[in-house]
Design a protein around this motif. Structure first.
Motif, short mmCIF file in Angstrom:
data_model
loop_
_atom_site.label_atom_id
_atom_site.label_comp_id
_atom_site.label_asym_id
_atom_site.label_seq_id
_atom_site.Cartn_x
_atom_site.Cartn_y
_atom_site.Cartn_z
N GLN A 36 -12.04 -4.47 3.00
CA GLN A 36 -11.50 -3.32 2.27
C GLN A 36 -10.02 -3.09 2.55
N LYS A 37 -9.33 -4.08 3.10
CA LYS A 37 -7.93 -3.93 3.51
C LYS A 37 -7.00 -4.28 2.35
N ASP A 38 -6.13 -3.34 1.98
CA ASP A 38 -5.12 -3.56 0.93
C ASP A 38 -3.75 -3.19 1.49
N ALA A 39 -2.74 -3.99 1.16
CA ALA A 39 -1.37 -3.66 1.55
C ALA A 39 -0.75 -2.82 0.44
N HIS A 40 -0.20 -1.68 0.79
CA HIS A 40 0.41 -0.76 -0.18
C HIS A 40 1.90 -0.68 0.09
N HIS A 41 2.72 -0.88 -0.94
CA HIS A 41 4.16 -0.68 -0.82
C HIS A 41 4.42 0.82 -0.90
N LEU A 42 4.99 1.38 0.16
CA LEU A 42 5.25 2.82 0.18
C LEU A 42 6.18 3.21 -0.96
N VAL A 43 7.21 2.41 -1.19
CA VAL A 43 8.03 2.53 -2.40
C VAL A 43 7.64 1.31 -3.23
N PRO A 44 7.20 1.47 -4.48
CA PRO A 44 6.74 0.33 -5.28
C PRO A 44 7.78 -0.78 -5.36
N LYS A 45 7.29 -2.03 -5.38
CA LYS A 45 8.19 -3.18 -5.47
C LYS A 45 9.09 -3.09 -6.69
N SER A 46 8.57 -2.57 -7.78
CA SER A 46 9.36 -2.45 -9.01
C SER A 46 10.53 -1.48 -8.85
N LYS A 47 10.45 -0.64 -7.81
CA LYS A 47 11.52 0.34 -7.54
C LYS A 47 12.32 -0.06 -6.31
N GLY A 48 12.17 -1.32 -5.87
CA GLY A 48 12.97 -1.83 -4.76
C GLY A 48 12.32 -1.72 -3.40
N GLY A 49 11.06 -1.35 -3.33
CA GLY A 49 10.38 -1.18 -2.05
C GLY A 49 10.04 -2.49 -1.38
N LYS A 50 10.09 -2.50 -0.07
CA LYS A 50 9.77 -3.69 0.70
C LYS A 50 8.71 -3.42 1.78
N THR A 51 8.66 -2.22 2.30
CA THR A 51 7.76 -1.87 3.39
C THR A 51 6.33 -1.68 2.89
N THR A 52 5.39 -2.29 3.61
CA THR A 52 3.98 -2.13 3.25
C THR A 52 3.22 -1.52 4.42
N GLU A 53 2.09 -0.94 4.08
CA GLU A 53 1.18 -0.37 5.06
C GLU A 53 -0.24 -0.70 4.60
N TYR A 54 -1.12 -1.03 5.54
CA TYR A 54 -2.50 -1.32 5.18
C TYR A 54 -3.27 -0.02 4.95
N LEU A 55 -4.01 0.01 3.83
CA LEU A 55 -4.85 1.16 3.47
C LEU A 55 -6.24 0.65 3.10
N HIS A 56 -7.21 1.56 3.07
CA HIS A 56 -8.51 1.23 2.48
C HIS A 56 -8.25 0.92 1.00
N ARG A 57 -8.99 0.00 0.45
CA ARG A 57 -8.83 -0.34 -0.97
C ARG A 57 -9.04 0.89 -1.85
N ILE A 58 -10.04 1.72 -1.55
CA ILE A 58 -10.32 2.90 -2.37
C ILE A 58 -9.16 3.91 -2.30
N CYS A 59 -8.55 4.06 -1.13
CA CYS A 59 -7.40 4.98 -0.98
C CYS A 59 -6.21 4.45 -1.78
N HIS A 60 -5.98 3.14 -1.69
CA HIS A 60 -4.88 2.51 -2.42
C HIS A 60 -5.05 2.69 -3.93
N LYS A 61 -6.26 2.44 -4.41
CA LYS A 61 -6.52 2.58 -5.85
C LYS A 61 -6.35 4.04 -6.30
N GLN A 62 -6.77 4.96 -5.45
CA GLN A 62 -6.66 6.38 -5.80
C GLN A 62 -5.20 6.80 -5.92
N ILE A 63 -4.36 6.32 -5.04
CA ILE A 63 -2.92 6.64 -5.09
C ILE A 63 -2.36 6.22 -6.43
N HIS A 64 -2.67 4.98 -6.84
CA HIS A 64 -2.12 4.48 -8.11
C HIS A 64 -2.80 5.09 -9.34
N ALA A 65 -3.98 5.65 -9.16
CA ALA A 65 -4.65 6.34 -10.27
C ALA A 65 -4.05 7.73 -10.50
#
Length: 114
Positions: A36-65
């Protein structure tokens, strides 16, 4: 000898995790199983983000939803800020009662769809 681009890519990769080290989701504060491990870009890559943090897949999907890439880049670019948002807080309260390996399909919010 490594080229400059390769060195930069290596430096941006998440560091290897020791098997004994327990990964905890910074959003829901539950243990993250490998499946269930997903890497999330705190600032989206499309907006120049580089830093990632591991989140639960469900939490990651919820953020983008719930949020647009612009909102994530400009206002919601840390786990603490995301956790304090009322919609995420409602989700976190719900998901904390689920087992660590729990996953359910997430739907885009109507606000994002339009």
């Amino acid at each position: 000898m490594l080229g400059k681009v390769r060195k930069k890519l290596i430096s941006l990769e998440p560091r290897p995790i020791n098997k004994a080290e327990r990964l905890v989701c910074p959003i829901c504060e539950r243990s993250i199983p490998e499946s269930q491990k997903d890497a999330h870009h705190l600032v989206p890559k499309s907006k120049g983000g580089k830093t990632t943090e591991y989140l639960h897949r469900i939490c990651h999907k919820q953020i983008h939803a719930l949020f647009t890439e612009s909102e994530l880049a400009q206002q919601l670019n840390t786990a603490e800020i995301l956790k304090s948002h009322p919609e995420m807080n409602k989700f976190i309260t719900w998901v904390k009662s689920k087992p660590d390996n729990f996953y359910e399909r997430t739907r885009k919010s109507a606000r994002i769809k339009n």
